[in-house]
Write an enzyme that holds these catalytic residues in place. Structure first.
Site, PDB file in Angstrom:
ATOM      1  N   ASP A 163      24.210 -17.019   0.146  1.00  0.00           N
ATOM      2  CA  ASP A 163      24.092 -16.803   0.720  1.00  0.00           C
ATOM      3  C   ASP A 163      22.161 -16.684   1.149  1.00  0.00           C
ATOM      4  OD1 ASP A 163      24.140 -14.775   2.970  1.00  0.00           O
ATOM      5  OD2 ASP A 163      22.697 -14.188   2.329  1.00  0.00           O
ATOM      6  N   ILE A 164      22.171 -17.691   1.992  1.00  0.00           N
ATOM      7  CA  ILE A 164      20.448 -17.682   2.472  1.00  0.00           C
ATOM      8  C   ILE A 164      18.943 -16.482   1.773  1.00  0.00           C
ATOM      9  CG2 ILE A 164      18.802 -18.572   3.785  1.00  0.00           C
ATOM     10  CD1 ILE A 164      21.359 -20.464   4.562  1.00  0.00           C
ATOM     11  N   GLU A 201      24.761 -16.935   7.195  1.00  0.00           N
ATOM     12  CA  GLU A 201      24.751 -18.207   6.105  1.00  0.00           C
ATOM     13  C   GLU A 201      25.346 -17.803   5.349  1.00  0.00           C
ATOM     14  OE1 GLU A 201      21.917 -14.194   6.066  1.00  0.00           O
ATOM     15  OE2 GLU A 201      23.713 -14.803   7.906  1.00  0.00           O
TER      16      GLU A 201
END
Length: 529
Positions: free
Chosen positions: A407-408, A450
């Protein structure tokens, strides 16, 4: 397992051989002991028979002579010559054949009247040296016993001479103790020795008679004088064995119940023991050979079984590694294991066909609209529809599968600061970088916003961690340019793997998701497993 079974067979074989040797030796010892006891019991019985026979012989003579009218008349007339003339032929005959050593007549209470062993000695009081004569004279009772007189040690029968209820005297018939030695030698024994009590000999015998015994070998510091060979044995009634010989030890007690002598009978049982050992060893050899033969058959059976199992195990290995072209063809079955092997080959061919169909379907699905429009990787719909087929494929091929979920970090802040177009650029740059790291057969999925999932076939947890860490470091290097400015971003990663007891791929994804949020809580920009 093969080594364990072979080792067990070897240990069992050694154990059986050791047990056979142990019980053979034990059997030999028991048989040797039984043989020795048999010899001992035989010699004791023989001694008792001989002793009883000699006692009966002496008692019969004493009773006959003591009741003879000629003997009674000789006493009444005090006529030694008449008594000598009457008894001398009997004495000479018995003495010459070693059946008798002495005939000695006494007047009451213990006065020597006629001693056929020494006719010149008479009218002497022997009460101090012939307590047995004194006892017969006072008790009027005959007695048969061992005694050491002034002339020799031996067996005696003393009998009272009574006329009209009046004691005239007594008579003593004696056999030298050496007669027992000669009798046992005539029975074929190896040797016979008599250990005589030296103290009794010295006390009882005349000096000139003791001189003979004094020259005999001594035992136990002169306590015993030995008629015959000296053997280093313990003087106590019973048996003793040494180097294939059995020593029967018989205690001889005198009139006073003192130990006068020990009769030692030596028997050679070495030949008998050799025969017993030979039979026992032959039996042991046959037993060991039989056991070795049985163990050899068991070993060959296990070897045959393991060879068959190895063939089937090799086929299973080829299935696992999907080397279907190397799987052998079916052969006509010779036994049940061949039937099992052929069944496994049939299953292998079915699996090959099924995997081929699955592969074709996966390739077909890859070409469909299961891709994310922005990043051109698989979307969540692909996973939702194909999760079961992928999971089944991995299970059938027994493949280790790693799961990466990333996950960003702070992606919402990026969108709020730079706009959604820049956010899209970040997503494209991320996917492009990860594609350069993962393999072609790895499945890369945009799981949502994301969040991304990467499925890594043929990857254990250690390898999955290395790939995740490499992705994290490469993403950290990405620069996003906006005009004359640029910025970087990071990702947080959680990893897991498919477990054997998982029922779907989502269980592994869930574990990776938990580890992802663990990475977020622990400071972001890190990998957690």
């Amino acid at each position: 397992m093969r080594i364990k079974i072979y080792l067990s067979i070897f240990l069992m074989c050694c154990l059986v051989i050791c047990a056979s040797i142990y019980y053979t030796n034990k059997s030999i010892n028991i048989l040797s002991k039984e043989k020795a006891e048999q010899i001992y019991n035989t010699r004791v019985k023989e001694y008792k028979v001989i002793l009883t026979d000699k006692k009966n012989f002496l008692n019969s003579l004493a009773k006959f002579i003591s009741s003879s009218q000629t003997v009674i008349d000789s006493y009444l007339k005090n006529n030694r010559k008449e008594l000598i003339d009457f008894v001398m032929p009997l004495y000479k005959n018995l003495h010459s054949t070693d059946l008798l050593e002495e005939i000695h007549f006494f007047k009451r209470p213990a006065i020597s009247f006629v001693n056929f062993a020494n006719l010149k000695a008479f009218n002497m009081d022997v009460s101090k040296v012939r307590a047995d004569i004194v006892w017969v004279s006072t008790s009027f009772t005959p007695s048969t016993h061992f005694y050491v007189c002034r002339l020799y040690p031996g067996l005696r029968a003393t009998y009272p001479i009574i006329y009209k209820d009046k004691l005239l005297g007594s008579v003593s018939f004696g056999i030298h103790i050496q007669a027992f030695q000669k009798l046992f030698k005539s029975l074929g024994v190896n040797d016979v020795s008599i250990y005589l009590n030296n103290q009794i000999l010295k006390k009882s015998l005349l000096p000139e008679k003791f001189a003979f015994f004094k020259k005999l070998p001594s035992y136990e510091n002169g306590k015993w004088k030995v008629l015959g060979n000296v053997y280093n044995i313990k003087l106590i009634s019973g048996l003793e064995t040494e180097n294939g010989f059995v020593f029967t030890k018989i205690e001889i007690k005198d009139f006073f119940n003192n130990t006068m002598a020990y009769l030692i009978i030596k028997d050679d049982i070495s030949k008998s023991l050799q025969m017993l050992k030979k039979r026992a060893l032959n039996k042991m050899s046959l037993e060991i050979f039989s056991f070795l033969f049985i163990f050899a058959i068991i070993f060959m059976l296990f070897k045959w079984l393991f060879d068959k199992l190895n063939e089937m195990n090799h086929i299973l290995y080829l299935i696992k590694t999907q080397k279907f072209e190397e799987i052998p063809k079916k052969t006509p079955p010779k036994d049940e294991l061949d039937v099992y092997k052929n069944n496994i080959i049939d299953v292998a061919n079915d699996i090959k066909t099924y995997i081929s169909l699955l592969t074709q379907k996966v390739e077909k699905y890859s070409d469909k609209a299961y891709k994310d429009g922005l990043t051109e990787i698989f979307n969540r719909r692909f996973l939702e529809e194909k999760a079961k087929e992928l999971f089944l494929k991995y299970k059938l091929s027994n493949t280790q599968v790693g799961i990466i979920m990333l996950d960003i970090d702070d992606f919402k802040k990026i969108n709020d600061t730079y706009g959604h177009d820049t956010g899209d650029l970040v997503l494209i740059s991320l996917v492009s970088t990860i594609k350069q790291i993962i393999r072609k057969n790895d499945i890369f999925i945009r799981y949502g916003g994301e969040e991304f999932v990467i499925i890594l076939p043929n990857s254990n947890i250690e390898n999955t961690y290395k790939i995740a860490e490499k992705i994290r470091k490469e993403v950290e290097k990405i620069k996003i340019h906006i005009g004359d400015k640029h910025f970087s971003f990071t990702i947080s990663i959680g990893i897991s793997e498919i477990h054997k007891d998982d029922s779907s791929i989502y269980e592994a994804i869930k574990r990776a998701d938990i580890n992802l949020y663990k990475a977020k809580r622990n400071g972001k920009n890190r990998v957690e497993l």
